[in-house]
Design a protein around this motif. Structure first.
Motif: not given
Length: 168
Positions: A28-49
């Motif tokens: 399976a594939t997991l994908s998505g987007a990471v943003s802050d409360a204002t909707g600005a995208k956050i780069s280099a966030a760590s995603i651990a599964v």
């Protein structure tokens, strides 16, 4: 007529083989987007599964536009943790991935508390427990800094901590 039946048999064979090959996908594939409360995208966030049942772990970083994609995950239930310095991490328990599924999991991180710790390490002078004697060394520079007018050796006692003058 015979040519037509062969054609349909061939088409049926390819359709069956195609669906059989598609059924062999066990990932399976997991994908998505990471943003802050204002909707600005956050780069280099760590995603651990992480799968508690199998111990399987995989990590990834979000791209410059805040998106991430983790392909080739075995089917099962996962705990997904998304973190970035300066933000509170988001933790999602029980994210179930099925065979061939491409699941989207968007995360909104809130601003966290930034803390700074200052550590001061010093050793305390051990307390002399055998006698009540107090001593101090008076340096040459301290003696030279005593004013000339009225320079007397008894004035040096004021420089030593705990010194008591019993008379001159």
């Amino acid at each position: 007529m015979r040519l037509m039946s062969r054609f349909f048999a061939t088409i049926t064979l390819f359709v069956c083989l195609g669906s059989t090959l598609y059924a062999q996908v066990d990932r399976a594939t997991l994908s998505g987007a990471v943003s802050d409360a204002t909707g600005a995208k956050i780069s280099a966030a760590s995603i651990a599964v992480e799968s508690a049942a199998t111990g399987f772990q995989r990590t990834a970083l979000s791209a410059g536009d805040g998106t991430y994609r983790i392909p080739g995950l075995p089917v099962g239930a996962y705990t997904v943790t998304i973190a970035k310095e300066g933000f509170r991490s988001a933790k999602y328990d029980g994210v179930v991935l099925a065979v061939g599924q491409s699941r989207t999991l968007d995360a909104e991180l809130t601003v966290g508390q930034i803390s700074t710790a200052i550590e001061v390490a010093a050793t305390a002078t051990p307390l002399e427990q055998t006698n009540a004697e107090i001593g101090a060394v008076i340096a040459e520079q301290q003696i030279k800094n005593i004013p000339l007018n009225g320079r007397h050796w008894a004035s040096l006692m004021q420089l030593a901590p705990g010194a008591v003058s019993v008379g001159e």
